[in-house]
Design a protein around this motif. Sequence first.
Motif, PDB file in Angstrom:
ATOM      1  N   THR A  43       6.067   7.792  -1.323  1.00  0.00           N
ATOM      2  CA  THR A  43       5.832   6.403  -1.733  1.00  0.00           C
ATOM      3  C   THR A  43       4.343   6.091  -1.782  1.00  0.00           C
ATOM      4  O   THR A  43       3.855   5.461  -2.713  1.00  0.00           O
ATOM      5  N   ARG A  44       3.615   6.545  -0.794  1.00  0.00           N
ATOM      6  CA  ARG A  44       2.165   6.306  -0.777  1.00  0.00           C
ATOM      7  C   ARG A  44       1.483   7.081  -1.905  1.00  0.00           C
ATOM      8  O   ARG A  44       0.567   6.565  -2.554  1.00  0.00           O
ATOM      9  N   LYS A  46       2.715   7.798  -4.774  1.00  0.00           N
ATOM     10  CA  LYS A  46       3.021   7.060  -6.008  1.00  0.00           C
ATOM     11  C   LYS A  46       2.094   5.861  -6.163  1.00  0.00           C
ATOM     12  O   LYS A  46       1.486   5.673  -7.215  1.00  0.00           O
ATOM     13  N   TRP A  47       1.947   5.054  -5.110  1.00  0.00           N
ATOM     14  CA  TRP A  47       1.110   3.857  -5.213  1.00  0.00           C
ATOM     15  C   TRP A  47      -0.370   4.204  -5.337  1.00  0.00           C
ATOM     16  O   TRP A  47      -1.112   3.512  -6.044  1.00  0.00           O
ATOM     17  N   LYS A  82       0.480  -4.540  -3.151  1.00  0.00           N
ATOM     18  CA  LYS A  82       0.184  -3.132  -2.854  1.00  0.00           C
ATOM     19  C   LYS A  82      -1.302  -2.853  -3.044  1.00  0.00           C
ATOM     20  O   LYS A  82      -1.905  -2.119  -2.261  1.00  0.00           O
TER      21      LYS A  82
END
Length: 107
Positions: A43-44, A46-47, A82
């Motif tokens: 997830t990190r 990706k962001w 984000k």
Amino acid sequence: GRLAFLRAIFDVSSLSACAASNHTCCVYGLERDISVLNRYIPTRNKWNKIFAMLALSSEDSFINISLLRGVPAHLIPMILVKCNHGFANSSKHLTDTYLELTTTTRS
């Protein structure tokens, strides 16, 4: 070789392609290391890539808002949150990789 790995892990052709890139595969052993692309949890990763793309493709503002066209309006606040929660701290290596993939240079 190298560019094929880069494009699979960090597709900069569109924001959707970037989000759909592989965020778990780590590639080690290439002459110029690309392990920075997936060194955190998926997830990190990706962001980090999404924000790098938004920020680095902008010519005159904080983020390239033209990339947000087509993104559902209800997702925009989440993207901005984000950006504000530390995903804006792209590494030099992530920046270098983005520049390599877009065949641009630092100005």
